[in-house]
Design a protein around this motif. Structure first.
Motif: not given
Length: 289
Positions: A83-93, A114-126
């Protein structure tokens, strides 16, 4: 139909996912390879980790060693999720972190899910994170993509996104007989999204529940609370992801596949009016904007 650890469900893109997985959250890094290798030798065919867990490399090494030691099995026989870590939200990261995750398990060639770990980010980052996952999926380096801890609102945001090319195939979130999330489950099922249940054993908090104990004594003597809770998830149509580092409990959890809970007992075990989250400080489905 008799269930085994190799029994699968089919994701909307045709990928087969085993119905029971091994979670490795909080598995000590120095012990993870041994735990996963042992589980695979026992019969597990599905392992669930995450960037956040810090043990992707060790899981990959265990799978590679198992496949080398048991040549009758091939890479397609073992399902690997991260899963992609919550600290790695956003396209480039997200893109950078996905490349790092792929490198950590280069011995096994690709990531099954591969999952997004959680939605804890702004919509654009998600949505940027999803864009990155879509690209790797389209390149074939990831066989399936999905989300975790996504509410109906977050799923609708993604499904209605004008740049969506690949719909989520899985949503992984906490479920147990005291946490049903019926609306979310119905929504996922209506969209063809497979449901995975993390913490299906309530992190041990409800193992001594009097009603659970009564059901076991009446109908399933010799079965453990863990086996009943895993079997409950299986019969609800979820893919449970119990975790353990104990060899005997690993094997016992597999034995959840060997029996059935009656309709009457399923109804008794299912608490429609409860909302038990094992970690009340972490409930993004309820609390993430």
């Amino acid at each position: 139909m008799k269930l085994t650890a190799s029994t699968t469900k089919t994701l909307k893109n045709g990928v087969k996912i085993p119905i029971l997985g091994l979670g490795v959250y909080k598995a000590p890094k120095e012990e993870t390879e041994h735990i996963v290798y042992t589980a695979l030798k026992q019969g597990y065919r599905h392992v669930d980790t995450a960037q956040f867990y810090g043990n992707e490399r060790e899981v990959g090494l265990a799978i590679a060693r198992f496949l080398k030691d048991t040549p009758e099995f091939t890479r397609s026989d073992v399902f690997y999720t991260t899963k992609v870590s919550p600290t790695n939200h956003g396209y480039e990261q997200a893109k950078k972190s996905i490349l790092e995750s792929l490198e950590k398990v280069k011995e096994i060639g690709y990531v099954d899910l591969f999952l997004i770990h959680n939605p804890m980010a702004e919509p654009e980052q998600r949505l940027g994170t999803w864009r990155a996952l879509q690209e790797f999926y389209e390149e074939g380096k990831i066989k399936a993509i999905g989300v975790s801890n996504y509410s109906i609102k977050h799923l609708e945001e993604l499904l209605n996104w004008k740049e969506l090319k690949v719909e989520p195939m899985v949503n992984q979130y906490e479920l147990n007989p005291w946490l049903l999330r019926e609306d979310l489950c119905a929504f996922c099922e209506s969209k063809g999204i497979i449901i995975e249940a993390f913490s299906p054993l309530t992190r041990g908090f409800r193992m001594k529940d009097p009603l659970l104990q009564k059901v076991i004594e009446k109908s399933y003597p010799g079965k453990s609370p863990a086996q009943i809770l895993i079997r409950w998830s299986l019969q609800k149509g979820f893919i449970p992801l119990p975790k353990s580092s104990n060899e005997q409990r690993l094997r016992a959890n597999l034995e959840s596949l060997d029996f059935e809970i009656s309709d009457e007992d399923m109804k008794t075990l299912t608490h429609e009016n409860d909302y038990f989250v094992s970690n009340p400080n972490f409930d993004p489905i309820k609390n993430c904007p």
